[in-house]
Design a protein around this motif. Structure first.
Motif, PDB file in Angstrom:
ATOM      1  N   THR A   1     -15.111   3.804 -26.480  1.00  0.00           N
ATOM      2  CA  THR A   1     -14.309   3.517 -25.281  1.00  0.00           C
ATOM      3  C   THR A   1     -14.021   4.803 -24.524  1.00  0.00           C
ATOM      4  OG1 THR A   1     -13.266   1.667 -26.436  1.00  0.00           O
ATOM      5  CG2 THR A   1     -12.165   2.481 -24.456  1.00  0.00           C
TER       6      THR A   1
ATOM      7  N   ILE B   1     -15.187   5.854 -20.706  1.00  0.00           N
ATOM      8  CA  ILE B   1     -14.238   6.291 -19.675  1.00  0.00           C
ATOM      9  C   ILE B   1     -14.651   7.635 -19.095  1.00  0.00           C
ATOM     10  CG2 ILE B   1     -11.852   7.068 -19.318  1.00  0.00           C
ATOM     11  CD1 ILE B   1     -10.959   4.882 -21.241  1.00  0.00           C
ATOM     12  N   ARG B   2     -15.128   8.530 -19.965  1.00  0.00           N
ATOM     13  CA  ARG B   2     -15.579   9.834 -19.482  1.00  0.00           C
ATOM     14  C   ARG B   2     -16.744   9.693 -18.504  1.00  0.00           C
ATOM     15  NH1 ARG B   2     -15.632  13.178 -25.198  1.00  0.00           N
ATOM     16  NH2 ARG B   2     -13.418  13.748 -25.235  1.00  0.00           N
TER      17      ARG B   2
ATOM     18  N   THR C   1     -15.536   8.294 -15.273  1.00  0.00           N
ATOM     19  CA  THR C   1     -14.829   9.326 -14.521  1.00  0.00           C
ATOM     20  C   THR C   1     -15.802  10.225 -13.776  1.00  0.00           C
ATOM     21  OG1 THR C   1     -13.018   9.305 -16.112  1.00  0.00           O
ATOM     22  CG2 THR C   1     -13.189  11.240 -14.691  1.00  0.00           C
TER      23      THR C   1
ATOM     24  N   ASN D   1      -5.148   1.572 -17.195  1.00  0.00           N
ATOM     25  CA  ASN D   1      -6.480   1.939 -16.696  1.00  0.00           C
ATOM     26  C   ASN D   1      -6.380   3.341 -16.089  1.00  0.00           C
ATOM     27  OD1 ASN D   1      -9.007   2.156 -15.475  1.00  0.00           O
ATOM     28  ND2 ASN D   1      -9.111  -0.054 -15.093  1.00  0.00           N
ATOM     29  N   CYS D   2      -6.496   4.327 -16.986  1.00  0.00           N
ATOM     30  CA  CYS D   2      -6.335   5.720 -16.562  1.00  0.00           C
ATOM     31  C   CYS D   2      -7.408   6.136 -15.563  1.00  0.00           C
ATOM     32  CB  CYS D   2      -6.363   6.637 -17.777  1.00  0.00           C
ATOM     33  SG  CYS D   2      -5.050   6.271 -18.971  1.00  0.00           S
ATOM     34  N   LEU D   3      -8.612   5.588 -15.727  1.00  0.00           N
ATOM     35  CA  LEU D   3      -9.709   5.931 -14.829  1.00  0.00           C
ATOM     36  C   LEU D   3      -9.399   5.506 -13.404  1.00  0.00           C
ATOM     37  CD1 LEU D   3     -12.596   6.749 -14.085  1.00  0.00           C
ATOM     38  CD2 LEU D   3     -13.318   4.467 -14.797  1.00  0.00           C
TER      39      LEU D   3
END
Length: 451
Positions: free
Chosen positions: A41, A45-46, A49, A125-127
């Motif tokens: 996960t 996300i990386r 990003t 949802n940090c992205l």
């Protein structure tokens, strides 16, 4: 081949293609595994990003009027740019307060996909939050603040649910218990339910109808749920008037302070305290049997219930009519006993400071032991309000009583308590300490000269 933590940088037009290919690979592995590791996960996300950064670094299409990009950052429920994006079990992203409101209304599906949700956990949802922040920076738009709680929204479904539960109050005992427990939960959980409840015809009388039946004495759990629901309703400002003015509420609260579970007794007192915050309710409660019931609870109740009773008495004593009433029924003596036992000292001194403006209360406080007690508290306490209340009471009692003023003078000569407060204290406490010192000086030190 070993997995990479991050994709290597790619140049030109091939950068996005490489990122998409790597993302596809990671996502496919996640879908193939029933219990994929959290590292995958993080890796996805990386990559997303980096892909978002690639998009944002393009000069075209990033203006404030860019419809595609700005639309993708809007919550499907509110239509506004998201301030706190979270991921639902369906994989869709929403602004937290709006999807929480959707779920709290009992919806078990995703608003967009209509998919039945396997759980209601929300994942930040940090992205998307980071992308929104960057897009706002490039576009010259203020980053949206996380929106305020939207739980105040009231729906027809809310009203129908509450009404159906109230209907059960005239049904069987088992239905009453089930409905009372659910009403307690709903009115505690959401402000919108507290608002909607009091908007229903005859809601409060219907809620408390089981308390008029003798059977409730044999079922303290039902009584506790009903009284706690009244407390929940009373916490909303717009409900206080309607709740207190209903003729059955205050009598049932008084009765519930006499018997029931400890929680029932405490919450009945807390409800009177909350209701008495509204000025017009102070006289309604003061003219009932509530003052005597509250004083009895203060004198011999459980410490938690005593604290709620003290709070209610304090609220009520801001009205002169109620001050006279509480002085008449012996509140001063009860308070001094509790203070001497070191119980609820700070709270009770606040009440005593209010009552100390009443002539009868001043007479009841005019004892040497009272002066020594208050001076001891004044020396030992680190609380500014407590110090202020002590010196306010001392001034009221001693300023016109030469004998007690002399007791205070002797105390002051030994300990310099008032002098310290007058020097380093604050506000009203400091002023009253100076006033007392001046009274002492005028009475015993400033003798006229003789020739």
């Amino acid at each position: 081949m070993a997995e990479r933590d991050e994709p290597e940088a790619a140049g030109g037009g091939g950068k996005e293609a490489e990122l998409k290919k790597e993302l596809e690979s990671v996502v496919n592995k996640m879908l193939e595994e029933d219990d994929f590791r959290i590292e995958k996960t993080v890796q996805a996300i990386r990559i997303l990003t980096r892909l978002g950064e690639s998009k944002l670094n393009k000069p075209a299409g990033l203006g404030i009027d860019d419809p595609i990009l700005s639309e993708s950052f809007k919550c499907p429920l509110s239509g506004k740019i998201m301030g706190d994006p979270v991921i639902l079990a369906s994989g869709q992203t929403y602004d937290r307060p709006y999807i929480e409101n959707w779920l709290n209304q009992g919806n078990l599906t995703c608003f967009q996909t209509k998919e039945v949700l396997s759980h209601s956990f929300l994942t930040p949802n940090c992205l998307v939050r980071e992308l929104i922040s960057r897009w706002c920076g490039v576009s010259g738009v203020a980053v949206p603040e996380p929106p305020k709680d939207v739980r105040g929204l009231i729906t027809t479904r809310d009203r129908l649910l509450l009404s159906s539960l109230l209907d059960k109050m005239s049904s069987s005992l088992s239905d009453q218990k089930e409905a009372a427990k659910e009403l307690r939960r709903l009115t505690q959980a959401l402000e919108s339910n507290r608002v909607a409840f009091c908007g229903l015809p005859g809601a409060i009388s219907r809620l408390l109808s089981p308390l008029s039946e003798s059977v409730v004495e044999s079922h303290p759990d039902l009584q506790e749920d009903l009284i706690t629901t009244v407390l929940n309703l009373s916490t909303h400002g717009n409900n206080k008037k309607a709740v207190a003015e209903n003729p059955v509420v205050v009598p049932h609260l008084i009765e519930s302070m006499k018997f029931g579970t400890m929680e029932t007794i405490k919450n009945a007192a807390a409800a009177l305290s909350t209701l008495s915050e509204l000025h017009s309710n102070k006289l309604i409660i003061g003219r009932s049997m509530a003052p005597m019931a509250l004083l009895r609870l203060l004198d011999g109740g459980h410490p938690l219930a005593m604290k709620e009773a003290a709070s209610a008495i304090s609220n009520l004593c801001t009205v002169d009519e109620n001050k006279t009433l509480f002085v008449t029924i012996g509140t001063v003596n009860v308070i001094m006993r509790k203070i001497n036992d070191s119980l609820l000292v700070d709270e009770l001194l606040g009440i005593l400071a209010l009552l100390s403006q009443h002539p009868t209360a001043i007479y009841q406080l005019s004892e040497v032991n009272t002066i020594h007690c208050l001076m001891r508290i004044l020396r030992q306490s680190n609380s500014s309000p407590t110090k202020e209340n002590c010196v306010v009471i001392l001034f009221a009692v001693c300023s016109r009583n030469r004998d007690l003023l002399k007791v205070l003078w002797i105390e002051e000569e030994h300990n310099k308590t008032l002098a310290e407060l007058a020097d380093v204290g604050i506000g009203r406490g400091k002023r009253k300490a100076r006033d007392l010192i001046n009274k002492i000086d005028d009475a015993f030190l400033n003798f006229p000269s003789t020739s």
